[in-house]
Write a protein that holds these residues in place. Sequence first.
Motif, PDB file in Angstrom:
ATOM      1  N   MET A   1      18.465  27.858  35.804  1.00 39.90           N
ATOM      2  CA  MET A   1      17.943  26.508  35.848  1.00 39.90           C
ATOM      3  C   MET A   1      16.608  26.543  36.582  1.00 39.90           C
ATOM      4  SD  MET A   1      19.703  23.029  37.257  1.00 39.90           S
ATOM      5  CE  MET A   1      19.968  23.622  38.898  1.00 39.90           C
ATOM      6  N   ILE A   2      15.574  26.017  35.921  1.00 37.49           N
ATOM      7  CA  ILE A   2      14.242  25.981  36.494  1.00 37.49           C
ATOM      8  C   ILE A   2      13.773  24.532  36.542  1.00 37.49           C
ATOM      9  CG2 ILE A   2      11.849  26.712  36.228  1.00 37.49           C
ATOM     10  CD1 ILE A   2      12.899  29.108  34.587  1.00 37.49           C
ATOM     11  N   LYS A   3      13.374  24.084  37.719  1.00 38.19           N
ATOM     12  CA  LYS A   3      12.813  22.742  37.871  1.00 38.19           C
ATOM     13  C   LYS A   3      11.298  22.886  37.862  1.00 38.19           C
ATOM     14  CE  LYS A   3      16.791  21.146  40.390  1.00 38.19           C
ATOM     15  NZ  LYS A   3      17.342  20.717  41.654  1.00 38.19           N
ATOM     16  N   CYS A   4      10.646  22.108  36.982  1.00 36.79           N
ATOM     17  CA  CYS A   4       9.210  22.294  36.836  1.00 36.79           C
ATOM     18  C   CYS A   4       8.489  20.978  36.548  1.00 36.79           C
ATOM     19  CB  CYS A   4       8.919  23.298  35.730  1.00 36.79           C
ATOM     20  SG  CYS A   4       9.583  22.806  34.128  1.00 36.79           S
ATOM     21  N   LEU A  13      10.098  27.399  29.740  1.00 42.38           N
ATOM     22  CA  LEU A  13      10.746  27.639  28.451  1.00 42.38           C
ATOM     23  C   LEU A  13      10.662  29.107  28.065  1.00 42.38           C
ATOM     24  CD1 LEU A  13       9.450  24.548  26.476  1.00 42.38           C
ATOM     25  CD2 LEU A  13      11.812  24.989  27.121  1.00 42.38           C
ATOM     26  N   ASP A  14       9.491  29.701  28.217  1.00 41.02           N
ATOM     27  CA  ASP A  14       9.308  31.115  27.883  1.00 41.02           C
ATOM     28  C   ASP A  14      10.192  32.020  28.732  1.00 41.02           C
ATOM     29  OD1 ASP A  14       7.435  30.505  25.951  1.00 41.02           O
ATOM     30  OD2 ASP A  14       5.707  30.901  27.252  1.00 41.02           O
ATOM     31  N   ILE A  15      10.311  31.718  30.006  1.00 46.57           N
ATOM     32  CA  ILE A  15      11.131  32.534  30.900  1.00 46.57           C
ATOM     33  C   ILE A  15      12.605  32.465  30.513  1.00 46.57           C
ATOM     34  CG2 ILE A  15      11.978  32.694  33.284  1.00 46.57           C
ATOM     35  CD1 ILE A  15       9.083  32.034  34.149  1.00 46.57           C
ATOM     36  N   ILE A  16      13.111  31.280  30.210  1.00 40.32           N
ATOM     37  CA  ILE A  16      14.516  31.136  29.805  1.00 40.32           C
ATOM     38  C   ILE A  16      14.781  31.905  28.515  1.00 40.32           C
ATOM     39  CG2 ILE A  16      16.275  29.496  28.986  1.00 40.32           C
ATOM     40  CD1 ILE A  16      15.922  29.361  31.995  1.00 40.32           C
ATOM     41  N   VAL A  17      13.882  31.787  27.545  1.00 40.08           N
ATOM     42  CA  VAL A  17      14.057  32.502  26.274  1.00 40.08           C
ATOM     43  C   VAL A  17      14.019  34.009  26.496  1.00 40.08           C
ATOM     44  CG1 VAL A  17      13.004  32.973  24.023  1.00 40.08           C
ATOM     45  CG2 VAL A  17      13.219  30.630  24.826  1.00 40.08           C
ATOM     46  N   VAL A  22      18.372  32.738  24.351  1.00 38.53           N
ATOM     47  CA  VAL A  22      19.000  31.558  23.749  1.00 38.53           C
ATOM     48  C   VAL A  22      18.000  30.410  23.800  1.00 38.53           C
ATOM     49  CG1 VAL A  22      21.361  32.211  24.370  1.00 38.53           C
ATOM     50  CG2 VAL A  22      20.033  30.785  25.919  1.00 38.53           C
ATOM     51  N   ALA A  23      18.234  29.406  22.981  1.00 41.03           N
ATOM     52  CA  ALA A  23      17.379  28.223  23.011  1.00 41.03           C
ATOM     53  C   ALA A  23      17.626  27.440  24.302  1.00 41.03           C
ATOM     54  CB  ALA A  23      17.665  27.346  21.805  1.00 41.03           C
ATOM     55  N   PRO A  24      16.595  27.146  25.055  1.00 43.78           N
ATOM     56  CA  PRO A  24      16.764  26.402  26.308  1.00 43.78           C
ATOM     57  C   PRO A  24      16.990  24.921  26.064  1.00 43.78           C
ATOM     58  CG  PRO A  24      14.471  26.931  25.956  1.00 43.78           C
ATOM     59  CD  PRO A  24      15.222  27.572  24.844  1.00 43.78           C
ATOM     60  N   THR A  25      17.542  24.267  27.067  1.00 45.24           N
ATOM     61  CA  THR A  25      17.683  22.816  27.046  1.00 45.24           C
ATOM     62  C   THR A  25      16.709  22.233  28.074  1.00 45.24           C
ATOM     63  OG1 THR A  25      19.451  22.824  28.691  1.00 45.24           O
ATOM     64  CG2 THR A  25      20.113  22.885  26.373  1.00 45.24           C
ATOM     65  N   ALA A  45       8.682  17.899  40.404  1.00 44.74           N
ATOM     66  CA  ALA A  45       9.352  18.390  39.204  1.00 44.74           C
ATOM     67  C   ALA A  45       9.727  17.218  38.309  1.00 44.74           C
ATOM     68  CB  ALA A  45      10.604  19.169  39.589  1.00 44.74           C
ATOM     69  N   VAL A  46       9.445  17.363  37.020  1.00 40.50           N
ATOM     70  CA  VAL A  46       9.726  16.321  36.043  1.00 40.50           C
ATOM     71  C   VAL A  46      10.869  16.748  35.124  1.00 40.50           C
ATOM     72  CG1 VAL A  46       8.756  14.959  34.144  1.00 40.50           C
ATOM     73  CG2 VAL A  46       7.325  15.574  36.108  1.00 40.50           C
ATOM     74  N   TYR A  47      10.978  18.047  34.877  1.00 39.11           N
ATOM     75  CA  TYR A  47      11.968  18.582  33.934  1.00 39.11           C
ATOM     76  C   TYR A  47      12.841  19.641  34.587  1.00 39.11           C
ATOM     77  CZ  TYR A  47       8.931  16.462  30.441  1.00 39.11           C
ATOM     78  OH  TYR A  47       8.194  15.581  29.712  1.00 39.11           O
ATOM     79  N   VAL A  48      14.062  19.768  34.049  1.00 45.40           N
ATOM     80  CA  VAL A  48      14.964  20.858  34.389  1.00 45.40           C
ATOM     81  C   VAL A  48      15.183  21.638  33.096  1.00 45.40           C
ATOM     82  CG1 VAL A  48      17.256  21.514  35.199  1.00 45.40           C
ATOM     83  CG2 VAL A  48      16.118  19.527  36.186  1.00 45.40           C
ATOM     84  N   VAL A  49      14.774  22.900  33.092  1.00 41.66           N
ATOM     85  CA  VAL A  49      14.927  23.758  31.921  1.00 41.66           C
ATOM     86  C   VAL A  49      16.047  24.738  32.226  1.00 41.66           C
ATOM     87  CG1 VAL A  49      13.780  25.376  30.381  1.00 41.66           C
ATOM     88  CG2 VAL A  49      12.463  23.544  31.448  1.00 41.66           C
ATOM     89  N   SER A  50      17.044  24.800  31.344  1.00 38.27           N
ATOM     90  CA  SER A  50      18.180  25.692  31.580  1.00 38.27           C
ATOM     91  C   SER A  50      18.663  26.269  30.267  1.00 38.27           C
ATOM     92  CB  SER A  50      19.315  24.943  32.276  1.00 38.27           C
ATOM     93  OG  SER A  50      19.726  23.846  31.512  1.00 38.27           O
ATOM     94  N   ASN A  51      19.614  27.206  30.357  1.00 34.74           N
ATOM     95  CA  ASN A  51      20.144  27.826  29.134  1.00 34.74           C
ATOM     96  C   ASN A  51      21.457  27.218  28.753  1.00 34.74           C
ATOM     97  OD1 ASN A  51      21.529  28.889  31.299  1.00 34.74           O
ATOM     98  ND2 ASN A  51      21.725  30.883  30.416  1.00 34.74           N
TER      99      ASN A  51
END
Length: 51
Positions: A1-4, A13-17, A22-25, A45-51
Motif C-alpha cells: 500500500m502506497i499513499k501518494c 502505480l508502476d511500483i505496484i505493477v 497485478v493490476a493495482p487498485t 496524500a490524495v490516493y492509496v495505491v495497493s495490490n
Amino acid sequence: MIKCCKEHVELALDIIVDEYEVAPTIEKVEGNDLSTTCEYCQNIAVYVVSN
C-alpha cells in the motif's frame, strides 16, 4: 500500500505493477488519513495505491 499525492500516483502505480505483477487498485484517501503525507514528498496524500 502506497499513499501518494497527485504528482506521484503514476510512480506508485508502476511500483505496484513491478513488484506484484497485478493490476493495482486506486482509492481516494478518506477519513482519518486526510493528514497523511505522500511517501515520495511532503505533499498531502490524495490516493492509496495497493495490490
